[in-house]
Design an enzyme around this catalytic site. Structure first.
Site, PDB file in Angstrom:
ATOM      1  N   SER A 108       0.811  -1.228   0.000  1.00  0.00           N
ATOM      2  CA  SER A 108       0.000   0.000   0.000  1.00  0.00           C
ATOM      3  C   SER A 108       0.842   1.275   0.000  1.00  0.00           C
ATOM      4  CB  SER A 108      -0.948   0.009   1.204  1.00  0.00           C
ATOM      5  OG  SER A 108      -0.223   0.048   2.409  1.00  0.00           O
ATOM      6  N   LYS A 126      -6.500   3.877   8.404  1.00  0.00           N
ATOM      7  CA  LYS A 126      -5.577   4.842   7.787  1.00  0.00           C
ATOM      8  C   LYS A 126      -6.163   6.253   7.811  1.00  0.00           C
ATOM      9  CE  LYS A 126      -3.425   1.379   4.796  1.00  0.00           C
ATOM     10  NZ  LYS A 126      -3.277   0.857   3.430  1.00  0.00           N
TER      11      LYS A 126
END
Length: 783
Positions: free
Chosen positions: A689, A732
């Site tokens: 990611s 996140k």
């Protein structure tokens, strides 16, 4: 040294004082004493340097090692030191003789030893003929009582009776008796302080009378107990004789009572046909065995388990959906998905009686309430709760049990849990299913495949029982921190419900609604007004904990309350209201343990802000790239994993492929080296990611254009520049918010994940959805 007579010794007005623990010295009493305290040894030395006389007095509290004058009785005995021996351990042993009662009138000094002015207490004379007769009668009565006491109590010597029978002086008689009948310190001191001879003898007589009565009651109880034991032994002997007679007549078979009892229990257990057949077979075998044989013990244990397992016992579910929803909300904040699934199951259960129990898997960071939610579900449904921890379990037999051929064999933990619950439809929690191990003893995860498969668990066969048991009514809930380590076949059998971390606002609400009331009660502070401001809880969350859940926050709040409780207990304050604010939180919890992750203070060239997922929530990462003169090498530092290194290589290749779009020369990479570093080098980092953030930092460094410091990004990058979806979007996003970043770049294919985030979070963040790296460059590079 020859013993001096009392009349030859002149008692001075001032004497050294020696406090004694648990002993009262009477006149005429000769006793050894062990002395170890420094001031006591100095008092002895002072006495020996003069006339060998000491004032011996008892302490009021024997546990005081350095008693003050207020903790010492005023009446004691002037005593003569007959002998003194110094012991190897530094203590002193002295032999003393009580001479006369005396009273301390004034302390002259307390250190280095005690010294006091004293006044000798003279005996009151006999005032009348009637009093003289009364004293004589009391002396005779005490002699009789001593004789009776010696016959009842072995601790009272018959020699004492002989000694006191030869004492004619009543005063000396009273002192000798008092010093030899093991009086408690308080009682002995009371008798010592009694000046009247008649009163002193009367108190001694009353004490002896009470002791005699106590000893007579003790003997009576012991006699009754001995009689009961004799009766029991007689009955046992007669029963054994009766058994032998019946056996000779053929009226009784050995162990028939036990066989009949087990037969009745098998009938009551309402076992399935196959289990009943096996139980009756083993019972038939047991009836033919000698009751003391090893095999009989094994069969007996097996039958005990068979009749104890809840084959047909079930608890009735609460099917009032609104009530269940209310109970779930009472115990936990939010967790909407998990609660809705429980209510859906109960709704179907209400419409259709016979349905299989669901198999749920709660996945989330530590401390978000997975296990406690399972307990709440059991309470809301009115079911019993079983819980076993699978962390570190490596043996298949822990799940399926051991075969009966092994010594000490037992059923597996599934059957054991059902036996403890006493029902066949409990809520069964399998904690830490992601931490199962594997070794030579088998794979417990494979054994769980049958347990957690709705199509198979209706005929789950434990190796010990050897017959199928229906687990389809059991409500199985497993918990895990991550699904990565759960084998795919096992994960496929469970319905995964993700329980993400909480936002700061959610944690504040949880603390105020649930944690604070519970911890105030746990710490006994219900009578006090304890107030935590929202900002103080926010400070605890940000400066003293770093977690997705609320476990450490709960510990921190409990720590504050314990310190408040201590202040109250020590009477350091009389306040009834305690207000915990951001100003005084440091007084309770000390200096902050963590510092809030913050965005960069300005835009830097070659530094991009990435987002990462961790087991305890999300975090931000700063990706730093520096170009230096070189020959095209790529250096990677910061404890990067293989996948992250490959993402960096893919980002460099993308930049080389699109050199024209970026305004670079075709051979730009041949004259420079790129060094990619991610700070916090001791922390391992991995995953795809970070591809978008790494590429942004590389392109920023190559083009000398700074990256915006108010944007965070996540997404996997391909060689062609496509942006692929990643996980942990909520965590996140929360990490970006904590750092003060209000714009987040996410892959377009993650839009569905963003829509699942609560509205109050979405309103605070601006999301940029991208599907190509060129879109990212336009968004994040400062023009």
């Amino acid at each position: 040294m020859e013993q001096k007579k009392d009349e030859e010794i002149k008692i001075p007005d001032v004497l050294p004082v020696l406090p004694l623990r648990d002993v009262v010295i009477f006149p005429h009493m000769i006793v050894p004493l062990y002395v170890g305290r420094d001031f006591s040894i100095r008092a002895i030395d002072e006495a020996l340097s003069k006339d060998r006389l000491l004032m011996l007095v008892a302490q009021k509290r024997p546990e005081d090692n350095e008693p003050g004058v207020e903790n010492i009785y005023t009446v004691g005995s002037v005593s003569l030191i007959l002998r003194m021996i110094k012991l190897p351990d530094g203590r002193v042993k002295i032999l003393v003789q009580g001479l006369s009662k005396a009273k301390i009138t004034e302390y002259k000094r307390e250190r280095p030893f005690m010294e006091a002015a004293i006044e000798v207490i003279k005996e009151e004379g006999v005032k009348s003929h009637e009093e003289e007769l009364e004293i004589e009668a009391l002396v005779k009565n005490i002699r009789t009582q001593l004789d009776r006491l010696a016959s009842l109590d072995k601790n009272v010597s018959t020699d004492l009776v002989m000694v006191v029978s030869n004492i004619d002086e009543p005063s000396k008689f009273a002192d000798v008796v008092a010093s030899n009948i093991h009086l408690r310190t308080k009682v002995a001191q009371e008798i010592l302080e009694t000046v009247s001879l008649r009163d002193r003898l009367f108190k001694l007589s009353a004490f002896l009378d009470k002791e005699i009565q106590l000893l007579e009651v003790r003997d009576k109880i012991q006699d009754a107990a001995r009689g009961e034991i004799s009766k029991t032994q007689r009955e046992y002997f007669l029963r054994e004789q009766l058994k032998a007679i019946k056996k000779e007549l053929g009226e009784e078979v050995e162990g028939v009572d036990e066989i009949e009892e087990l037969k009745g229990k098998i009938a009551e257990a309402k076992m399935p046909k196959l289990a009943r057949k096996e139980a009756e077979k083993q019972l038939s075998r047991l009836s033919k065995m000698h009751p003391d044989s090893a095999e009989a013990t094994v069969v007996r244990t097996y039958l005990d388990w068979m009749v104890s397992v809840p084959w047909s016992k079930s608890t009735k579910d609460y099917l009032n959906i609104k009530r269940v929803a209310r109970v779930l909300d009472e115990d936990h904040y939010d967790l909407r998905e998990a609660k809705d699934r429980i209510l859906e199951y109960l709704s179907v259960r209400k419409l259709k009686k016979e349905i299989k129990g669901p198999i749920l898997c709660f996945v989330g960071p530590p401390g978000v309430g997975k296990t406690s939610l399972a307990k709440s579900i059991a309470r809301a449904m009115g079911r019993k709760l079983c819980r076993i921890s699978l962390g570190g379990v490596r043996d298949e037999a822990e799940i399926r049990g051991h075969r009966r051929t092994y010594v000490g064999a037992l059923p597996g933990r599934i059957i054991q849990g059902l036996k403890q619950a006493g029902t066949n439809n409990p809520v069964f929690v399998l904690d830490e299913v992601d931490k199962l191990g594997v070794d030579f003893r088998g794979d417990p995860a494979s054994a769980l495949l049958e347990v957690l498969d709705p199509e198979q668990n209706c005929e789950f066969e434990d190796h010990y029982l050897g017959v199928p048991f229906d687990l389809s009514k059991v409500f199985f809930i497993t918990t895990a921190n991550t699904t990565d380590t759960i084998p795919s076949p096992l994960l496929d059998r469970m319905e995964v419900i993700k329980i993400p971390g909480y936002t700061v606002d959610e944690k504040i609400k949880i603390a105020q609604r649930y944690i604070l009331p519970k911890e105030i009660k746990n710490n006994g502070l219900e009578k006090y007004n304890i107030i935590f401001t929202d900002n103080s809880i926010k400070k605890i969350i940000e400066d003293y904990t770093r977690e997705a859940g609320v476990r450490n926050m709960e510990k921190a709040i409990a720590s504050v309350l314990r310190k408040i409780a201590r202040r109250i207990a020590e009477k350091a304050t009389e306040d009834k209201t305690f207000r915990v604010t951001t100003r005084n939180i440091g007084k309770y919890l000390g200096a902050p343990k963590y510092f809030t992750e913050e965005k960069l203070n300005k835009c830097y060239t070659g530094v991009a802000t990435g987002l990462a997922w961790t087991p305890v929530g999300g975090s931000i990462l700063f990706i730093e790239v520096v170009k230096v003169k070189g020959s095209g090498k790529l250096m990677l530092t910061g404890s990067l994993g293989e996948v992250m290194k490959e993402s960096a290589q893919a980002a460099v290749t993308y930049a080389r492929e699109h050199y024209k779009d970026l305004g670079l020369k075709e051979d730009f990479y041949q004259k420079i080296d790129l060094h990619i570093h991610i700070p916090e080098g001791a922390t391992p980092k991995d995953g795809p990611s970070g591809g978008v953030a790494i590429a942004s930092a590389i392109i920023s460094s190559l083009t000398d254009k700074p990256v915006r410091n108010d944007v965070a990004m996540t997404g996997e990058l391909t060689l062609t520049g496509r942006i692929l979806p990643v996980g942990g979007i909520k965590e996140k996003t929360l990490a970006a918010l904590r750092a003060g970043i209000k714009e987040v770049v996410v892959p377009l294919l993650n839009k569905k994940d963003v829509e699942e985030i609560s509205k109050d979070i979405i309103e605070k963040v601006k999301f940029h959805y991208v599907e190509d790296m060129s879109q990212v460059i336009d968004l994040v590079l400062v023009r």
